[in-house]
Every structure is written in structure tokens, then in C-alpha cells.
Design a protein around this motif. Structure first.
Motif, PDB file in Angstrom:
ATOM      1  N   ALA A  59       0.808  -1.215   0.000  1.00 12.57           N
ATOM      2  CA  ALA A  59       0.000   0.000   0.000  1.00 12.57           C
ATOM      3  C   ALA A  59       0.843   1.269   0.000  1.00 12.57           C
ATOM      4  O   ALA A  59       1.997   1.282   0.455  1.00 12.57           O
ATOM      5  CB  ALA A  59      -0.932   0.004   1.216  1.00 12.57           C
ATOM      6  N   GLY A  60       0.234   2.343  -0.484  1.00 10.56           N
ATOM      7  CA  GLY A  60       0.829   3.667  -0.353  1.00 10.56           C
ATOM      8  C   GLY A  60       1.718   4.056  -1.519  1.00 10.56           C
ATOM      9  O   GLY A  60       1.827   3.368  -2.529  1.00 10.56           O
ATOM     10  N   TRP A  61       2.381   5.206  -1.346  1.00  9.66           N
ATOM     11  CA  TRP A  61       3.253   5.769  -2.361  1.00  9.66           C
ATOM     12  C   TRP A  61       4.721   5.522  -2.018  1.00  9.66           C
ATOM     13  O   TRP A  61       5.069   5.372  -0.849  1.00  9.66           O
ATOM     14  CB  TRP A  61       3.015   7.277  -2.483  1.00  9.66           C
ATOM     15  CG  TRP A  61       1.641   7.614  -2.996  1.00  9.66           C
ATOM     16  CD1 TRP A  61       0.461   7.575  -2.300  1.00  9.66           C
ATOM     17  CD2 TRP A  61       1.296   8.015  -4.318  1.00  9.66           C
ATOM     18  NE1 TRP A  61      -0.589   7.937  -3.099  1.00  9.66           N
ATOM     19  CE2 TRP A  61      -0.111   8.222  -4.353  1.00  9.66           C
ATOM     20  CE3 TRP A  61       2.045   8.242  -5.477  1.00  9.66           C
ATOM     21  CZ2 TRP A  61      -0.776   8.628  -5.494  1.00  9.66           C
ATOM     22  CZ3 TRP A  61       1.373   8.656  -6.619  1.00  9.66           C
ATOM     23  CH2 TRP A  61      -0.017   8.838  -6.633  1.00  9.66           C
ATOM     24  N   ALA A 117       0.597  -0.231  -9.018  1.00  3.74           N
ATOM     25  CA  ALA A 117      -0.376  -0.071  -7.934  1.00  3.74           C
ATOM     26  C   ALA A 117       0.294  -0.071  -6.567  1.00  3.74           C
ATOM     27  O   ALA A 117      -0.245   0.496  -5.607  1.00  3.74           O
ATOM     28  CB  ALA A 117      -1.423  -1.175  -8.007  1.00  3.74           C
ATOM     29  N   SER A 118       1.462  -0.703  -6.467  1.00  2.00           N
ATOM     30  CA  SER A 118       2.170  -0.777  -5.187  1.00  2.00           C
ATOM     31  C   SER A 118       3.107   0.401  -4.960  1.00  2.00           C
ATOM     32  O   SER A 118       3.585   0.593  -3.841  1.00  2.00           O
ATOM     33  CB  SER A 118       2.975  -2.086  -5.113  1.00  2.00           C
ATOM     34  OG  SER A 118       2.129  -3.207  -5.060  1.00  2.00           O
ATOM     35  N   TYR A 119       3.397   1.147  -5.992  1.00  2.00           N
ATOM     36  CA  TYR A 119       4.338   2.259  -5.857  1.00  2.00           C
ATOM     37  C   TYR A 119       3.687   3.622  -6.081  1.00  2.00           C
ATOM     38  O   TYR A 119       4.190   4.635  -5.605  1.00  2.00           O
ATOM     39  CB  TYR A 119       5.509   2.071  -6.832  1.00  2.00           C
ATOM     40  CG  TYR A 119       6.399   0.923  -6.449  1.00  2.00           C
ATOM     41  CD1 TYR A 119       7.449   1.103  -5.552  1.00  2.00           C
ATOM     42  CD2 TYR A 119       6.174  -0.357  -6.943  1.00  2.00           C
ATOM     43  CE1 TYR A 119       8.264   0.043  -5.176  1.00  2.00           C
ATOM     44  CE2 TYR A 119       6.985  -1.418  -6.573  1.00  2.00           C
ATOM     45  CZ  TYR A 119       8.027  -1.222  -5.688  1.00  2.00           C
ATOM     46  OH  TYR A 119       8.830  -2.271  -5.315  1.00  2.00           O
ATOM     47  N   GLU A 120       2.578   3.630  -6.787  1.00  2.00           N
ATOM     48  CA  GLU A 120       1.827   4.858  -7.026  1.00  2.00           C
ATOM     49  C   GLU A 120       0.381   4.575  -6.646  1.00  2.00           C
ATOM     50  O   GLU A 120      -0.446   4.220  -7.491  1.00  2.00           O
ATOM     51  CB  GLU A 120       1.953   5.295  -8.481  1.00  2.00           C
ATOM     52  CG  GLU A 120       3.387   5.575  -8.896  1.00  2.00           C
ATOM     53  CD  GLU A 120       3.518   5.902 -10.374  1.00  2.00           C
ATOM     54  OE1 GLU A 120       2.466   6.037 -11.052  1.00  2.00           O
ATOM     55  OE2 GLU A 120       4.652   6.020 -10.850  1.00  2.00           O
ATOM     56  N   GLY A 121       0.086   4.726  -5.365  1.00  2.00           N
ATOM     57  CA  GLY A 121      -1.171   4.257  -4.806  1.00  2.00           C
ATOM     58  C   GLY A 121      -2.356   5.157  -5.066  1.00  2.00           C
ATOM     59  O   GLY A 121      -2.969   5.683  -4.126  1.00  2.00           O
ATOM     60  N   THR A 122      -2.715   5.327  -6.330  1.00  2.55           N
ATOM     61  CA  THR A 122      -3.904   6.117  -6.652  1.00  2.55           C
ATOM     62  C   THR A 122      -5.152   5.326  -6.297  1.00  2.55           C
ATOM     63  O   THR A 122      -5.149   4.092  -6.259  1.00  2.55           O
ATOM     64  CB  THR A 122      -3.944   6.485  -8.140  1.00  2.55           C
ATOM     65  OG1 THR A 122      -4.111   5.285  -8.914  1.00  2.55           O
ATOM     66  CG2 THR A 122      -2.671   7.207  -8.567  1.00  2.55           C
ATOM     67  N   ALA A 190      -3.644   6.337   3.838  1.00  4.44           N
ATOM     68  CA  ALA A 190      -2.836   6.665   2.665  1.00  4.44           C
ATOM     69  C   ALA A 190      -3.561   7.538   1.656  1.00  4.44           C
ATOM     70  O   ALA A 190      -2.947   8.391   1.017  1.00  4.44           O
ATOM     71  CB  ALA A 190      -2.369   5.387   1.984  1.00  4.44           C
ATOM     72  N   THR A 191      -4.877   7.330   1.502  1.00  8.03           N
ATOM     73  CA  THR A 191      -5.614   8.060   0.463  1.00  8.03           C
ATOM     74  C   THR A 191      -6.624   9.047   1.026  1.00  8.03           C
ATOM     75  O   THR A 191      -7.032   9.968   0.328  1.00  8.03           O
ATOM     76  CB  THR A 191      -6.375   7.088  -0.443  1.00  8.03           C
ATOM     77  OG1 THR A 191      -7.393   6.422   0.332  1.00  8.03           O
ATOM     78  CG2 THR A 191      -5.442   6.049  -1.049  1.00  8.03           C
ATOM     79  N   LYS A 192      -7.068   8.825   2.265  1.00 13.49           N
ATOM     80  CA  LYS A 192      -8.138   9.630   2.864  1.00 13.49           C
ATOM     81  C   LYS A 192      -9.409   9.601   2.008  1.00 13.49           C
ATOM     82  O   LYS A 192     -10.234  10.512   2.071  1.00 13.49           O
ATOM     83  CB  LYS A 192      -7.684  11.089   3.070  1.00 13.49           C
ATOM     84  CG  LYS A 192      -6.389  11.253   3.843  1.00 13.49           C
ATOM     85  CD  LYS A 192      -6.491  10.778   5.265  1.00 13.49           C
ATOM     86  CE  LYS A 192      -5.300  11.194   6.115  1.00 13.49           C
ATOM     87  NZ  LYS A 192      -4.024  10.633   5.649  1.00 13.49           N
ATOM     88  N   ASN A 193      -9.566   8.531   1.225  1.00 15.12           N
ATOM     89  CA  ASN A 193     -10.709   8.411   0.325  1.00 15.12           C
ATOM     90  C   ASN A 193     -11.679   7.377   0.870  1.00 15.12           C
ATOM     91  O   ASN A 193     -11.288   6.255   1.207  1.00 15.12           O
ATOM     92  CB  ASN A 193     -10.236   8.018  -1.079  1.00 15.12           C
ATOM     93  CG  ASN A 193     -11.355   8.060  -2.098  1.00 15.12           C
ATOM     94  OD1 ASN A 193     -12.253   7.229  -2.098  1.00 15.12           O
ATOM     95  ND2 ASN A 193     -11.296   9.045  -2.993  1.00 15.12           N
ATOM     96  N   GLY A 198      -8.515   0.530   3.370  1.00 16.34           N
ATOM     97  CA  GLY A 198      -7.073   0.405   3.451  1.00 16.34           C
ATOM     98  C   GLY A 198      -6.563  -0.220   4.727  1.00 16.34           C
ATOM     99  O   GLY A 198      -7.306  -0.791   5.528  1.00 16.34           O
ATOM    100  N   SER A 199      -5.258  -0.059   4.937  1.00 22.64           N
ATOM    101  CA  SER A 199      -4.580  -0.711   6.052  1.00 22.64           C
ATOM    102  C   SER A 199      -5.127  -0.298   7.413  1.00 22.64           C
ATOM    103  O   SER A 199      -5.079  -1.080   8.363  1.00 22.64           O
ATOM    104  CB  SER A 199      -3.080  -0.400   5.994  1.00 22.64           C
ATOM    105  OG  SER A 199      -2.513  -0.904   4.809  1.00 22.64           O
ATOM    106  N   THR A 200      -5.627   0.926   7.510  1.00 21.21           N
ATOM    107  CA  THR A 200      -6.101   1.399   8.812  1.00 21.21           C
ATOM    108  C   THR A 200      -7.604   1.300   8.986  1.00 21.21           C
ATOM    109  O   THR A 200      -8.100   1.516  10.098  1.00 21.21           O
ATOM    110  CB  THR A 200      -5.688   2.868   9.038  1.00 21.21           C
ATOM    111  OG1 THR A 200      -6.153   3.659   7.930  1.00 21.21           O
ATOM    112  CG2 THR A 200      -4.184   2.992   9.170  1.00 21.21           C
TER     113      THR A 200
END
Length: 359
Positions: A59-61, A117-122, A190-193, A198-200
């Protein structure tokens, strides 16, 4: 952070397996799990009892997740399979049962989640990866099999398994969850979307989106320490879940008490989903050997406890199982996953044998 040197495929293979070199492979350096048949498409799932699915995603950027190189996280689906081939097969000597005498198991390979997807977590990439996993999990469920997903991050190896299980069975669903963290915040860090589980926040979102998960049938095992928001923990505890933090396991319950309490996930439910977040194994602080990076916490679960819970969950019956946050870079930690998965299947095999009138 300095990572331990992981052995090459040639080093893993040389003199450390009981087979010939002729076993099914997904790639040159990737055998199928325990050498089971390789399922190329949905038609190969027919008649299977268990379907192994790899879901490589971090996950994440950027290049690191929780302070550890993402390449180490993403290697888990390959390395678990590599470590599995060192064993003769599915015979578990402690239980005197050969899994493959009772279960048809196939390996459905790795889902081709784009590396980006693993490096640019849009949001778009994460949702696309989630959809890919859900599709394969549904295929396994539709074939009457138990999907076992080997992954590393949410939603790919949590929400994307738990939701198809809930949709497939429709009635009340229980959950057995091992974790260091509750993963039940109201948002993805990570995205606040709001669309991302996600992980949290995957557990919070799964309970919101799938109403047939009830807190009274959640068995939550292994959390500890000072990371959680009190309102989050109290919401689930007050909702009736069975919360067994490591402190309570060590001071009061022991492993036998944990096993007895698994029954709460099964009371009045049509199916149970099991989720093993392997950062539950913990760590001893920020040292060079701390392979979990920022995820490591003291007072972790032992390998035996995790393996025993996997076995007992399988023995009671389980509709789907997922692994994530597998400690990276350690051959023996990947073997722990091999054991968890195999002993889970041994429990399923014992259950099936009993239903068929066996000993």
C-alpha cells in the motif's frame, strides 16, 4: 533499514527438498504451493476444496511500506511457495493426516496486479487491484472451494476476501481476526478516500458495507500497546466482540482459552471468514533484525499460537482465509505461513473426514 540476506532460489532448492525437480511451477523460481496442481483458469477450480491465490500488493506511495522496501513485501507470494516445496507433501505427522488424501487443493497462481499499484497508490489503481482479487475469490467460492489469499496489504488481502464471502453466503458471517492493530479507523491513512478499505480502516468499512458481519461474532486476537484510539476499541468491545489482547492471553487465557473463545465466531452464523495479519507475531524494537519495520511491537504472538489457531479454525469450518503483513526477508517466517496454511487445511481435512464417517 538493513534486511537479512534472503537465500536465492537455487540455494533454497539445492538439497532442501524431498522431490525431484519436476514439480508444477508458476514461474521458473516459483513452484506451486506444496507442489499441488496449477489452475490456469476458472475451469480448473471445479471439484477443488481449497484454492490458493497470490495477491502481491503493497500500500501507499513510494518505495517503502512501514520502513521496509516494498520489493521485500511483494516477494512473499513467491517465497512462501518456495519454502513450501522443501516439504514432502501434505502429511502432518503430529495429526497423522495427509491433507491431500481428503482435499483437492489447487494453486491459482498470482493475480496480475500491476506493479504500479504498489508504488503509485492512486484510488483508481487500488480499486482495480481490489476488483481483480474479488473476482478470483468469487470464482473459488462459486466452485465450492475455500479461497486462501496470500497477500501483504489491504484492501487486496482483507476486504477483497471478506466481502465476497459475505455476498456469497448472505446470512450472518463470523470473523476470526489476528492482528497487532484493529484496522478499524474511519478512514484510510494513505488516500483519505472513503472508497478505499485500506490498512487502517478495512475492518470498519467491511462491517459498514456488509451488514451480515456482526460485532457479536467477531473474535479479535492479538492487539496490544498504545497505538489505538480508545473510541475505536470501545466501539467493538461494547458491540459484543470477543477481544483477546496479548496481555489477556499471557496473564489469563493461554492458548487453550483462546481456542475455546473461537466458538463465538460460529454461534448463529452461516460462515466464518478468517484473517491473519502476521504482524501479530510482533518484534522486539527498532533493531537491524526488526524485519517488520514500523509494524513491530513487543509482546507478540508465537508461531505455535498462530499455527494452532489456524488449525482450530479450519477444524471448525471456514469459508475463506487471508494472510497479509507477512514478515519479509526471513525464510523461517515464510515457513510459519506454510505451516499456518497447511495446518488450517489439516483442520478442514479432519472436519471433512469426520463428516464422511471417518475416524
Amino acid at each position: 533499514m538493513k534486511m537479512p540476506s534472503y537465500p536465492s532460489w537455487e540455494q533454497t532448492l539445492a538439497g532442501k527438498h524431498w522431490r525431484t525437480v519436476h514439480f508444477p511451477r508458476i514461474r521458473e523460481d516459483t513452484p506451486t504451493f506444496l507442489g499441488v496442481p496449477y489452475a490456469l483458469d476458472e475451469s480448473d477450480l471445479q471439484g477443488a476444496d481449497v484454492v490458493i491465490i497470490g495477491a502481491p500488493f503493497a500500500a501507499g506511495w513510494g518505495k517503502k511500506y512501514s520502513g521496509v522496501d516494498k520489493a521485500e513485501w511483494l516477494a512473499a507470494t513467491t517465497r512462501v511457495r518456495q519454502q513450501s516445496i522443501r516439504y514432502r507433501g501434505g502429511y502432518v505427522q503430529e495429526l497423522d493426516i495427509d491433507v491431500f488424501e481428503h482435499l483437492k487443493v489447487v494453486d491459482y497462481g498470482d493475480i496480475p496486479i500491476p506493479l504500479e499499484a504498489s508504488y503509485e497508490g492512486t484510488v483508481e489503481r487500488i480499486l482495480a487491484a481490489q476488483d481483480m482479487v474479488e473476482e478470483r475469490v468469487r470464482q473459488a467460492l462459486d466452485a465450492g472451494a475455500i479461497p486462501i489469499v496470500i497477500g501483504q496489504n489491504s484492501p487486496v488481502a482483507s476486504y477483497a476476501v471478506g466481502r465476497p464471502v459475505a455476498q456469497h453466503f448472505k446470512g450472518p458471517i463470523g470473523m476470526v481476526s489476528l492482528d497487532t492493530h484493529w484496522d478499524a479507523w474511519p478512514y484510510d491513512w494513505a488516500t483519505k478516500n472513503d472508497r478505499i478499505a485500506g490498512s487502517t480502516n478495512w475492518k470498519d468499512k467491511l462491517f459498514r458495507d456488509c451488514q451480515n458481519y456482526g460485532m457479536q461474532n467477531l473474535v479479535e486476537i492479538g492487539e496490544r500497546g498504545m497505538l489505538e484510539d480508545p473510541a475505536t476499541v470501545r466501539r467493538f468491545v461494547n458491540g459484543g466482540c470477543c477481544f483477546m489482547p496479548m496481555w489477556k492471553i499471557r496473564t489469563e487465557l493461554g492458548i487453550e482459552g483462546v481456542i475455546r473463545n473461537l466458538d463465538q465466531a460460529y454461534r448463529g452464523t452461516d460462515a466464518v471468514y478468517a484473517h491473519f495479519d502476521m504482524d501479530v507475531l510482533g518484534g522486539a524494537g527498532p533493531t537491524d533484525g526488526d524485519i517488520l519495520g514500523e509494524l513491530a511491537e513487543p509482546m507478540g504472538m508465537t508461531d505455535y499460537e498462530a499455527i494452532r489457531i489456524a488449525y482450530e479454525t479450519g477444524k471448525r469450518g471456514c469459508a475463506g482465509l487471508s494472510f497479509l503483513c507477512i514478515p519479509p526477508g526471513s525464510a523461517v517466517m515464510y515457513r510459519v505461513i506454510v505451516y499456518c496454511l497447511t495446518y488450517f487445511m489439516a483442520g478442514i481435512a479432519e472436519r471433512k473426514r469426520g463428516q464422511n464417517g471417518g475416524a
